[in-house]
Write an enzyme that holds these catalytic residues in place. Structure first.
Site, PDB file in Angstrom:
ATOM      1  N   ASP A 278     -11.173 -13.854  34.295  1.00 32.08           N
ATOM      2  CA  ASP A 278     -11.875 -12.575  34.236  1.00 32.08           C
ATOM      3  C   ASP A 278     -11.175 -11.602  33.302  1.00 32.08           C
ATOM      4  OD1 ASP A 278      -9.687 -12.418  35.881  1.00 32.08           O
ATOM      5  OD2 ASP A 278     -10.614 -11.136  37.381  1.00 32.08           O
TER       6      ASP A 278
ATOM      7  N   CYS B 263      13.342  -4.889  64.258  1.00 27.64           N
ATOM      8  CA  CYS B 263      12.478  -6.068  64.235  1.00 27.64           C
ATOM      9  C   CYS B 263      13.176  -7.182  64.998  1.00 27.64           C
ATOM     10  CB  CYS B 263      12.207  -6.478  62.785  1.00 27.64           C
ATOM     11  SG  CYS B 263      11.266  -7.998  62.592  1.00 27.64           S
TER      12      CYS B 263
ATOM     13  N   ASP C 219      -5.479 -18.368  40.682  1.00 23.64           N
ATOM     14  CA  ASP C 219      -5.861 -17.277  39.786  1.00 23.64           C
ATOM     15  C   ASP C 219      -5.790 -17.839  38.371  1.00 23.64           C
ATOM     16  OD1 ASP C 219      -6.374 -14.945  38.514  1.00 23.64           O
ATOM     17  OD2 ASP C 219      -4.470 -13.978  38.981  1.00 23.64           O
TER      18      ASP C 219
ATOM     19  N   CYS D 204      16.120 -10.796  61.495  1.00 26.84           N
ATOM     20  CA  CYS D 204      16.677  -9.561  62.027  1.00 26.84           C
ATOM     21  C   CYS D 204      17.527  -9.778  63.277  1.00 26.84           C
ATOM     22  CB  CYS D 204      15.558  -8.565  62.291  1.00 26.84           C
ATOM     23  SG  CYS D 204      14.733  -8.030  60.768  1.00 26.84           S
TER      24      CYS D 204
ATOM     25  N   CYS E  44      12.365 -10.585  64.337  1.00 29.19           N
ATOM     26  CA  CYS E  44      12.118 -11.857  63.670  1.00 29.19           C
ATOM     27  C   CYS E  44      13.426 -12.628  63.551  1.00 29.19           C
ATOM     28  CB  CYS E  44      11.496 -11.632  62.293  1.00 29.19           C
ATOM     29  SG  CYS E  44      12.621 -10.965  61.046  1.00 29.19           S
TER      30      CYS E  44
END
Length: 506
Positions: free
Chosen positions: A120, A271, A85, A276, A273
Site C-alpha cells: 500500500d 507487577c 506486511d 518482575c 509477571c
C-alpha cells in the site's frame, strides 16, 4: 471465516479461521523481525500469542528464493498464524520500495502467509487532502492488482484502508476494498496519530471505517500502547500489531496498565509477571543493557497481553463501557476521544450492546448518560403513553423496581389514579409500569450533587415525556437537580421539597 461469539459496544470476541489455525479476537499481534528478532517466536507462542506479524519486504530482500522454498513460518520459526506486511511501513518511512505490487503479492502467496497485506501507499498524518487522495487511489489500484495476481487462495487477504484524518477518504477506501471482496480490513497510518496523542482523530477514523464495513474484522496498524487497546477494541478493532514491546524496552520504558514509565523512575516493580518477581527495580536497572532490554521487553509483552485479556473479560461481563471510562481517565487526550461517544457519529456502539445484562450497570458521571443502555431506555420512555391526568414524579431510590417498594405503595394511597414515575439523571423519567425493564431495574447510580446543565438528555426526557402525555397536573418531589432541570425544561409543576421522609410528610 470470522465468527462472532460475544459482543459489547462495538467490541467482539470472535474466531478468525486461517490456514494455520484459528485466532481468537481481539488479539494483540507482536511484530517479529524476519532477520533480527531478539525474543524468539516460540517464546511468544508459549506466552499465548497465536498470531504474529512480520515484514515480507525485508524477507524478500534478505532471503529471496530461500523464503519461497522454506515458507515464512520456517523462516521466522513460528508454527502459529503469520500475518505479513508487504512493505507499507518502509514506504511511509522512505517514500518507496524497490518492488512492484504484483511481485510483492506473488511473493506473499509463495511464502504461504496466512494473512497477507497488499503493498500500500500509507497516507500518514498531516498530508494535504489531494495528496492523501492520490495515495488512497494508488493503494486501491495496488490492492486490485494484488487480487488479480493471487487468484484463488486460502489465505485471508487484508484490504489496507488509508485516508488518516481525511475521514471521507477512509470511508471511500474501506467501501472500495469491501467491494473488491477483501475478507479483512486494516486501518493504516495510526502510528503518527498516536505519537501525536491525537486519540480523538484516531477514534473518528475507526468509526468511519466501521460505518463502511460493520461486519468484517478490522486490524489496526501500530497500536501497541496499553491505554489505547481497550478504546480501540470498544470501537470495533479486532486485531492490532506493534513492535512497542521491544521499542519501549530499548528506551528503558516499562509498561503498566496506566501507560509507561522510565525504568529509572521506579522504586518498585508494580507487577507480578515472571520478570518482575525475579528482580527488584534496582536489580533490573543494574543488568547489562542487552539483558535488561530483553527482560523489560518480556515484561511489556505480559502487560499488553494482560490488557487484552482484561478487556475481553470486560466484554464477557458486559462492563466494557465502565472499563473504557476507567482507562480513559489515565490521560486527558484519551478522555477527549471517549467524550466523542456521546455523538451520533458513534451511535453504532449500541449495535453490539446487549438489550439485557445480568449485572447492574454503573452510572458515575455525565458521560454515562450517553452509554447505549441509557439511550435505549430513554427511547422506550419517549414512546410511553399514559391515560392518567396527574403525574407524580419522585426521586429514584436504591430499591428496584420502583413498583415493588413501600414508597410506591404509599404514593398509590396518597395519589390514587396518578401516573407514578421516578427519575434518574442518566435514564430520565422512569414510569412505574416499566421500572422493571433493564436498566431501570439493574443500575447503581453514584449519589452525588449534579448540575442538570451537564445532563441535557435528562432535560430532554423530562420535556418529551410531559409533552407526549396530557397531564392536567404535575407534582414533583424535587431534589436540587430536579429543580434546576424543571427550570431548564420550563416545566410547570407543583414542587414538593425532597427529604428522607417526604412520603410521610405528603
Amino acid at each position: 471465516m470470522f465468527e462472532v461469539r460475544y459482543t459489547d459496544l462495538a467490541a467482539r470476541i470472535g474466531r478468525l479461521e486461517t490456514p494455520h489455525g484459528v485466532v481468537e479476537t481481539p488479539a494483540f499481534v507482536p511484530v517479529v523481525h524476519p532477520v533480527r528478532q531478539t525474543i524468539s517466536p516460540q517464546f511468544l507462542k508459549d506466552m499465548g500469542f497465536g498470531l504474529v506479524i512480520t515484514n515480507a519486504y525485508i524477507t524478500l530482500k534478505q532471503y529471496g528464493d530461500e523464503a519461497r522454498r522454506r515458507g515464512i513460518h520456517d523462516i521466522i520459526g513460528f508454527d502459529g498464524v503469520v500475518m505479513t506486511d508487504s512493505g507499507g511501513y518502509q514506504v511511509l518511512e522512505y517514500g518507496s520500495v524497490e518492488v512492484e505490487p504484483a511481485t510483492m503479492a506473488q511473493f506473499e502467496k509463495d511464502i504461504k502467509s496466512d494473512i497477507p497485506i497488499p503493498l500500500d501507499k500509507p497516507t500518514g498524518y498531516g498530508l494535504p487532502y489531494e495528496r492523501a487522495k492520490e495515495y488512497v487511489d494508488i493503494t486501491l489500484e495496488n490492492s486490485k492488482e494484488t487480487l488479480r495476481v493471487v487468484g484463488d487462495t486460502d489465505a485471508v487477504w487484508v484490504g489496507p484502508v488509508q485516508g488518516a484524518e481525511h475521514f471521507d477518504l477512509v470511508e471511500k477506501s474501506a467501501m472500495a476494498l469491501d467491494g473488491m471482496g477483501f475478507q479483512f480490513m486494516a486501518l493504516g497510518s495510526p502510528v503518527e496519530l498516536m505519537e501525536a496523542y491525537e486519540f480523538a482523530t484516531l477514534a473518528r477514523m475507526i468509526a468511519r471505517a466501521k460505518k463502511a464495513v460493520p461486519s468484517k474484522p478490522i486490524h489496526l496498524f501500530g497500536a501497541g500502547h496499553p491505554l489505547t487497546i481497550p478504546v480501540a477494541i470498544a470501537l470495533g478493532c479486532d486485531t492490532f500489531d506493534s513492535a512497542s514491546y521491544m521499542l519501549y524496552a530499548k528506551d528503558d520504558r516499562y509498561m503498566h496498565p496506566g501507560g509507561t514509565v522510565r525504568l529509572g523512575e521506579l522504586a518498585y516493580l508494580p507487577c507480578q509477571c515472571a520478570v518482575c518477581v525475579s528482580y527488584t527495580a534496582d536489580e533490573l536497572r543494574a543488568l547489562p543493557k542487552e539483558r535488561r532490554m530483553l527482560e523489560v521487553a518480556k515484561h511489556n509483552l505480559h502487560v499488553l497481553k494482560a490488557e487484552v485479556d482484561a478487556t475481553k473479560q470486560a466484554i464477557m461481563d458486559g462492563r466494557l463501557w465502565e472499563y473504557v471510562m476507567q482507562k480513559a481517565r489515565a490521560h486527558p487526550k484519551l478522555m477527549e476521544a471517549v467524550q466523542l461517544f456521546a455523538s451520533d457519529e458513534f451511535g453504532y456502539l449500541a449495535e453490539g450492546t446487549a438489550a439485557f445484562k445480568e449485572k447492574a450497570i454503573f452510572f458515575f458521571d455525565a458521560i454515562d448518560q450517553h452509554r447505549p443502555e441509557a439511550r435505549r431506555y430513554r427511547r422506550l420512555t419517549s414512546e410511553f403513553r399514559s391515560q392518567k391526568k396527574t403525574l407524580m414524579l419522585f426521586p429514584e431510590g436504591e430499591v428496584h423496581p420502583f413498583y415493588s417498594t413501600r414508597g410506591f405503595r404509599e404514593l398509590v394511597k396518597k395519589f390514587p389514579g396518578a401516573q407514578l414515575a421516578t427519575y434518574n439523571p442518566f435514564l430520565g423519567v422512569i414510569p412505574a409500569e416499566i421500572s422493571d425493564v433493564f436498566p431501570a431495574s439493574h443500575n447503581v447510580t453514584a449519589r452525588v450533587e449534579r448540575d442538570s446543565s451537564n445532563y441535557p438528555t435528562f432535560v430532554e426526557s423530562l420535556k418529551s415525556f410531559t409533552a407526549n402525555n396530557n397531564f392536567d397536573e404535575i407534582i414533583t418531589v424535587a431534589d436540587a437537580f430536579m429543580k434546576q432541570a424543571m427550570a431548564e425544561a420550563k416545566l410547570n409543576a407543583r414542587v414538593e421539597d425532597y427529604s428522607d421522609h417526604v412520603i410521610e410528610r405528603l
